[in-house]
Design a protein around this motif. Structure first.
Motif, short mmCIF file in Angstrom:
data_model
loop_
_atom_site.label_atom_id
_atom_site.label_comp_id
_atom_site.label_asym_id
_atom_site.label_seq_id
_atom_site.Cartn_x
_atom_site.Cartn_y
_atom_site.Cartn_z
N ASP A 43 42.23 39.28 44.51
CA ASP A 43 41.34 38.51 45.13
C ASP A 43 41.56 37.51 45.96
OD1 ASP A 43 39.45 40.02 43.68
OD2 ASP A 43 38.54 38.34 42.41
N LYS A 44 43.00 36.90 45.99
CA LYS A 44 43.41 35.72 46.96
C LYS A 44 43.92 36.45 48.10
CE LYS A 44 43.80 32.36 43.33
NZ LYS A 44 44.65 31.43 42.64
N VAL A 45 44.66 37.56 48.04
CA VAL A 45 45.54 37.73 48.96
C VAL A 45 45.19 39.17 49.64
CG1 VAL A 45 47.99 38.59 49.68
CG2 VAL A 45 47.61 36.67 47.97
N GLN A 46 44.94 39.35 51.06
CA GLN A 46 44.94 40.46 51.37
C GLN A 46 45.85 41.75 51.17
OE1 GLN A 46 46.09 37.83 53.22
NE2 GLN A 46 48.31 38.97 53.46
N PHE A 47 45.42 42.90 51.27
CA PHE A 47 46.31 44.07 50.68
C PHE A 47 47.41 43.84 51.33
CE2 PHE A 47 47.38 48.03 49.95
CZ PHE A 47 46.66 48.77 48.86
N GLY A 48 48.55 44.30 50.31
CA GLY A 48 49.89 44.08 50.72
C GLY A 48 50.66 45.18 49.84
N MET A 49 51.90 45.74 50.25
CA MET A 49 52.65 46.59 49.58
C MET A 49 53.57 46.33 48.26
SD MET A 49 51.01 48.95 50.93
CE MET A 49 51.84 50.25 50.20
N GLY A 50 53.74 45.01 48.33
CA GLY A 50 54.41 44.63 46.93
C GLY A 50 56.04 44.35 47.32
N THR A 51 56.79 44.41 46.30
CA THR A 51 58.24 44.01 46.39
C THR A 51 59.09 45.09 45.77
OG1 THR A 51 58.06 41.84 46.74
CG2 THR A 51 60.15 42.38 46.00
N TYR A 52 59.90 45.92 46.53
CA TYR A 52 60.84 46.89 46.19
C TYR A 52 61.71 47.04 47.22
CZ TYR A 52 56.80 49.30 47.93
OH TYR A 52 55.60 49.48 48.46
N GLY A 53 62.75 47.82 47.00
CA GLY A 53 63.68 48.29 47.85
C GLY A 53 64.17 47.35 48.88
N SER A 54 64.47 46.21 48.51
CA SER A 54 64.93 44.94 49.34
C SER A 54 64.26 44.81 50.61
CB SER A 54 66.64 45.31 49.69
OG SER A 54 67.29 45.30 48.39
N ARG A 55 62.80 44.86 50.42
CA ARG A 55 62.16 44.81 51.77
C ARG A 55 61.38 43.37 51.89
NH1 ARG A 55 56.43 46.00 51.17
NH2 ARG A 55 56.58 47.34 52.60
N SER A 56 61.65 42.58 51.09
CA SER A 56 60.71 41.43 50.86
C SER A 56 60.95 40.63 52.31
CB SER A 56 60.83 40.36 49.76
OG SER A 56 60.49 41.24 48.60
N ILE A 57 62.29 40.09 52.64
CA ILE A 57 62.43 39.26 53.70
C ILE A 57 62.24 40.26 55.06
CG2 ILE A 57 64.85 39.68 53.78
CD1 ILE A 57 62.67 36.39 54.42
N ALA A 58 62.75 41.35 55.15
CA ALA A 58 62.68 42.18 56.22
C ALA A 58 61.45 42.77 56.77
CB ALA A 58 63.73 43.57 56.25
N VAL A 59 60.63 42.76 55.71
CA VAL A 59 59.35 43.54 56.14
C VAL A 59 58.08 42.34 55.86
CG1 VAL A 59 57.62 45.40 55.61
CG2 VAL A 59 59.93 45.70 55.35
N GLY A 60 58.20 41.83 54.72
CA GLY A 60 57.34 40.65 54.29
C GLY A 60 57.45 39.49 55.26
N GLY A 61 58.93 39.02 55.36
CA GLY A 61 59.16 37.92 56.00
C GLY A 61 58.75 37.99 57.58
N THR A 62 59.00 39.13 57.84
CA THR A 62 58.48 39.62 59.50
C THR A 62 57.09 39.25 59.43
OG1 THR A 62 60.70 40.76 59.65
CG2 THR A 62 58.78 40.92 61.43
N ALA A 63 56.32 39.82 58.46
CA ALA A 63 54.96 39.82 58.70
C ALA A 63 54.35 38.29 58.87
CB ALA A 63 54.25 40.38 57.55
N ILE A 64 55.26 37.43 57.97
CA ILE A 64 55.01 36.06 58.02
C ILE A 64 55.14 35.36 59.27
CG2 ILE A 64 55.84 33.76 57.04
CD1 ILE A 64 56.09 35.12 54.46
N VAL A 65 56.19 35.94 59.88
CA VAL A 65 56.61 35.25 61.47
C VAL A 65 55.83 35.91 62.16
CG1 VAL A 65 58.34 35.63 63.18
CG2 VAL A 65 59.08 35.08 60.93
N LYS A 66 55.29 36.99 62.28
CA LYS A 66 54.10 37.55 63.25
C LYS A 66 53.00 36.67 63.13
CE LYS A 66 56.41 40.94 64.86
NZ LYS A 66 56.86 41.23 66.34
N ALA A 67 52.52 36.22 61.77
CA ALA A 67 51.17 35.41 61.77
C ALA A 67 51.47 34.07 62.02
CB ALA A 67 50.91 35.58 60.27
N MET A 68 52.77 33.65 62.10
CA MET A 68 53.53 32.13 62.47
C MET A 68 53.09 32.30 63.96
SD MET A 68 53.64 29.49 60.69
CE MET A 68 54.41 28.72 62.02
#
Length: 781
Positions: free
Chosen positions: A536-561
């Motif tokens: 209810d707070k966060v837009q749709f996302g795919m979660g954390t697994y497969g050592s993806r958090s910084i490479a995929v999630g972190g890059t999404a943060i950089v793109k928004a920044m």
């Protein structure tokens, strides 16, 4: 930028609440009118449910209801699904058997639920469960791969004759056959990758609440990916429409993959909360975790490698049987296929590879991704094979690897993967130097003179992380995309909220993600709040697994920044009467380059929200969103070397040294990376020496407690020596690769290679317990 940006070993922000007992886990949540669920589980591995009599239980104190598998099926609640479609080599689809949330007719593993008691207290529910009488007709069971595939074996699902789910293959079989025909030497190996239980520190739990007025459900759960949970529960399980279901994953105490999936207990809690008209809570105990959390690994493989006269690899042939347990879990089909066989090239230039994978149903707990998920199985097979080859060919194991390393990038393997960058020789050199590899023969001779058996073992691993792009995985059968999302909110007073679709279960996201913001804006990380885990707070996302958090999630943060910065610079230029191209960001201020004119972030943010003096056409506010879909996997890699001694009289193994040289690309927080590697190494060593889920022939899990399933303790582990040999990933703007699974992927082979070197017997399976090692020493392994 500053002491808290990229590359700084910042102490984890979230640890203050964890170590002071202020974490908020599912079991900590209290709701008005809360009831408690206790599941009645099958004591048999395979049986028909003849009848369930709950009349006595319903009369017991505090009992609100007893619900059965027949009722949940009659209410049209859907079966659990596998979300990755695999096609057999003959073109036929995988054979997915029906998996109801509670069994209405047939149970297929010990611990499968057939009914649930809802009561005012947890103890009342437990007591009442004892009064429920279930009449079973026990059926023959197939408790392992060999038992399941032999002629006349008990059939688990009518959809899967012979208990085979799929018979899948990858690679060029003809090219491999030709390579073996030209070989000067062929090395073969048969091995087992032992079954493991994840054993996260926090057991799984769920609290479900139904609001009848709004026809709305809320689920608090121990999930690594709450948005995916909501999607599956709504789209496939018929629990609720997606906009009528909120999923919240608060603090999660470890997952290692086991909390990716939607489990029956979550479905039942949601369904039951509507049935009884009260919130329903279930918290698993440790026995339930052993019996019902998705297990990991469990392969039987035969591998052959062909070499030319100069010891260059010509080809690799692998046949693997993988045990998926009684049912297909959410991503189970992908683990022994696209997460395993596609990594069989390892760090080596292998011209031809062919792998066949046959997955099998057995009367055991379902198997799915566990830390590394297919990559540990591939690395173990390949690195045991390379060590075996070095011994058979009578060459140094390090030099055999070096001779066959991939040295030019990008490199297309014969099994889909296209490695973008790496320097495998640098990692091996660093590890060899750290352990004084050249001095080992002298140390071994000295140990021998003192009556000790000393060995050294290498493991050069590679893994694929940040699984993507979505178009590619979709073409391989994935049911979802594997992108990530982020939203950056700069509040009117200059504080920053980062809403991410990633989810932390111990990785330190609240610190690492905040460091990305500190790097860009020069603000202290105390000014940054990470928001995650609530649909209810966060837009749709795919979660954390497969050592993806910084490479995929972190890059999404950089793109928004980047979007936030662009708007902020335009506004700053307007307010400072300068060109936005002249605006630079330093220590939380937007400055006009070469002048003393500046505006602090809080004042700039306030200006964005008061909107009294905005550039023409600019919308008020300072908030941006980004979705990031990678163009390729990332490929962390490294070299591990283990030196140890074995007591010939007892078979006990003692570590002398363990070194790890990893290439994770750019390190955002080296201290957190070190902690991740330590944890992974502990799990990899645990698999090699101690851990193993064992079923008897009737399908009873005989290692269903910590009395029988041996977890590694501090005194079982060496003091690790870590180093880094980074090559920056070209596929994302951060240059990062992922680090969470590396230790678990590379460690096991290094340990087993070292033990077999010490004892002079290459035939040794995991876990290498003292008993198993003693028998290997004395010739009857």
């Amino acid at each position: 930028m500053g002491v808290e940006g990229i590359g700084a070993s910042v102490v984890r922000k979230e640890d203050r609440r964890f170590i002071t007992g202020k974490g908020r886990y599912v079991d900590d949540i209290k709701l008005v009118g809360l009831t408690h669920a206790h599941f009645i589980r099958s004591p048999h591995a395979h049986a028909r449910v003849k009848s369930i009599d709950s009349s006595a239980a319903m009369k017991m104190p505090g009992v609100v209801g007893v619900l059965t598998g027949r009722e949940i099926v009659d209410d049209k609640i859907g079966n659990l699904i596998c979300g990755w479609a695999i096609t057999s080599k003959d073109g036929s689809p995988m054979k997915m058997g029906a998996w109801p949330a509670m069994a209405p007719e047939t149970v297929r593993f010990v611990g499968q639920a057939v009914a649930v008691v809802i009561a005012e207290t947890k103890n009342q529910a437990k007591d009442a469960a004892e009064a429920v009488v279930v009449n079973y007709e026990e059926l023959p069971a197939a408790a392992d791969i060999r038992a399941a595939i032999k002629p006349g074996a008990p059939q688990l699902h009518p959809e899967a004759p012979g208990n085979v789910i799929y018979d899948w293959a990858i690679g060029d079989e003809a090219a491999v056959k030709d390579a073996f025909g030209k070989a000067a030497n062929v090395v073969s190996l048969e091995l087992t990758n032992n079954r493991l239980v994840p054993n996260a520190m926090e057991p799984r739990a769920a609290i479900a609440e139904y609001n009848a007025a709004e026809e709305h459900f809320t689920l608090y759960t121990t999930s690594q990916n709450p948005h995916v949970a909501r999607l599956v529960l709504s789209a496939f399980y018929n629990i609720a429409q997606e906009h009528k279901l909120r999923v919240v994953a608060p603090d999660v105490g470890g997952g290692f993959g086991s909390k990716i999936y939607i489990y029956p207990e979550e479905m039942v809690a949601l369904w039951a909360s509507k049935k009884v008209g009260r919130p329903v809570k279930w918290t698993g105990d440790r026995t339930e975790a052993f019996l019902t959390d998705a297990h990991g690994r469990d392969h039987i493989s035969k591998a052959e490698m062909a070499f030319d006269k100069d010891n260059k690899i010509l080809g690799l042939r692998v046949k693997t049987h993988a045990n998926l347990g009684a049912y297909m879990s959410l991503f189970s089909s992908a683990v022994p296929t696209y997460l395993y066989a596609t990594l069989l090239s390892g760090q080596y230039n292998i011209p031809a590879i062919h792998a066949e994978v046959i997955t099998v149903y057995t009367n055991t707990t379902p198997v799915d991704a566990y830390r590394g998920a297919g990559r540990p199985e591939a690395s173990f097979l390949l690195e045991r094979l390379m060590e075996t080859a070095a011994r058979q060919l009578k060459v140094d194991p390090a030099e055999l690897r070096r001779k066959n390393f991939i040295t030019q990038f990008p490199h297309q393997t014969p099994v889909i993967m296209a490695y973008d960058i790496g320097d495998f020789g640098a990692s091996l050199d660093a590890a060899m130097k750290a352990i004084d590899y050249a001095g080992f023969p002298a140390r071994k001779a000295k140990a021998r003179s003192e009556g000790k058996l000393r060995g050294i073992g290498l493991s050069c691993y590679i893994e694929a992380c940040g699984i993507a792009p979505s178009k590619a995985v979709g073409s391989l059968g994935a049911g979802v995309g594997l992108w990530e999302s982020a939203e950056i909110r700069v509040n009117p007073v200059g504080t920053i909220e980062v809403l991410t679709g990633s989810h932390s279960h111990g990785q330190g996201h609240e610190t690492t993600f905040a460091q990305l913001i500190a790097e860009r804006l020069g603000v202290p990380i105390s000014q940054v709040q990470i928001v995650h885990g609530d649909t209810d707070k966060v837009q749709f996302g795919m979660g954390t697994y497969g050592s993806r958090s910084i490479a995929v999630g972190g890059t999404a943060i950089v793109k928004a920044m980047e979007k936030v910065e662009a708007k902020a610079k335009k506004l700053a230029g307007h307010l400072l009467e300068a060109s936005e191209s002249d605006i630079v960001i330093e220590n939380g201020e937007f400055k006009v380059a070469g002048t003393d004119k500046s505006i602090a972030l809080p004042m700039l943010a306030l200006a964005a929200y008061t909107a009294h003096n905005l550039p023409d056409g600019m919308e008020p506010g300072l908030k941006e969103t980004a979705f990031y879909d990678p163009t390729n996997f990332t490929f962390p890699a490294g070299a591990y070397i283990c030196e140890l001694e074995v007591d010939a009289g007892t078979g006990k193994t003692s570590f002398v040294n363990f070194v790890a040289a990893d290439d994770f690309g750019r390190l955002i927080n080296p201290m957190i990376v070190e902690g991740q590697v330590h944890g992974g190494l502990a799990q990899g060593i645990g698999q090699a020496l101690l851990e193993g889920a064992v079923y008897d022939s009737s399908g009873q899990l005989v290692t269903a407690s910590f009395m029988d399933y041996t977890m590694p303790r501090a005194d079982d582990l060496p003091s690790f020596k870590l180093s880094h040999t980074p090559t920056l990933c070209p596929g994302n703007p951060l240059g990062v690769k992922g680090c969470g699974e590396a230790g678990a992927i590379g460690a096991s082979a290094a340990v087993i290679n070292a033990i077999t070197d010490a004892i002079g017997n290459n035939k040794l399976e995991m876990p290498a317990t003292p008993d198993r090692v003693w028998h290997a020493i004395h010739g009857n392994a």
